[in-house]
Design a protein around this motif. Structure first.
Motif, PDB file in Angstrom:
ATOM      1  N   VAL A 128     -28.764 -13.143 -24.388  1.00  0.00           N
ATOM      2  CA  VAL A 128     -26.725 -13.560 -24.046  1.00  0.00           C
ATOM      3  C   VAL A 128     -25.993 -13.731 -25.086  1.00  0.00           C
ATOM      4  N   SER A 160     -30.461 -18.346 -23.903  1.00  0.00           N
ATOM      5  CA  SER A 160     -31.079 -17.101 -23.928  1.00  0.00           C
ATOM      6  C   SER A 160     -30.589 -16.545 -25.550  1.00  0.00           C
ATOM      7  N   GLN A 192     -26.382 -20.850 -21.412  1.00  0.00           N
ATOM      8  CA  GLN A 192     -26.825 -20.273 -21.612  1.00  0.00           C
ATOM      9  C   GLN A 192     -27.865 -20.574 -22.441  1.00  0.00           C
TER      10      GLN A 192
END
Length: 159
Positions: free
Chosen positions: A118, A115, A113
């Motif tokens: 996130v 992001s 991940q």
């Protein structure tokens, strides 16, 4: 003044616990804001890696937390020495930091991940888990309760 007994001692104890938890919460909220904002700036804007950003953000918030907890949240507890308290505080926060780094690192690398949202959610989750560890550790190990006052001897009580 005679010591508190029975229900008055319980009220005093619960009142003290409520004040302690409230102060812990205020200091924690300030440190939470420092951690989250600094993580966001370092990761999303300064281009640092997620784990490095988490490390630096936590170290900054941990420094503020020590001062706030020592001089406010747990100021009513026994003073066992700045060096002793600092070392124990660092050990407990080190454990919470390792937990936070593991969570953020796991989400960033094995789960791939990237992001900022996130990773920030992973950061916030790790802070929540670490908060339980920190509160119990501070209360029991870093800033212990004052030793119990010795009971008055029998002759004093009989007067």
């Amino acid at each position: 003044m005679p010591p508190a007994t029975g229900s008055s001692a319980r009220r005093l104890s619960w009142g003290l616990l409520a004040r302690e938890l409230s102060a812990f919460g205020v200091v924690g909220a300030i440190c939470f804001a420092i951690d989250v904002l600094l993580f966001q700036v370092l990761y999303a804007h300064a281009g640092l890696g997620a784990v490095t950003a988490k490390l630096l953000a936590t170290l900054a918030s941990m420094s503020v937390a020590f001062v706030g907890h020592r001089f406010w949240s747990f100021s009513h507890r026994a003073r066992t020495g700045l060096q002793r308290e600092s070392v124990r505080f660092a050990v407990i926060n080190g454990a919470a930091l390792l937990l936070g780094l593991a969570v953020v690192g796991f989400v960033r690398y094995p789960l791939q991940q990237e992001s900022a949202l996130v990773l920030q959610l992973a950061n916030i989750g790790s802070i929540a888990l670490g908060t339980v560890i920190r509160y119990v550790g501070y209360r029991q190990w870093v800033f212990p309760a004052h030793p119990a006052a010795p009971e008055a001897d029998v002759t004093t009580r009989m007067r």
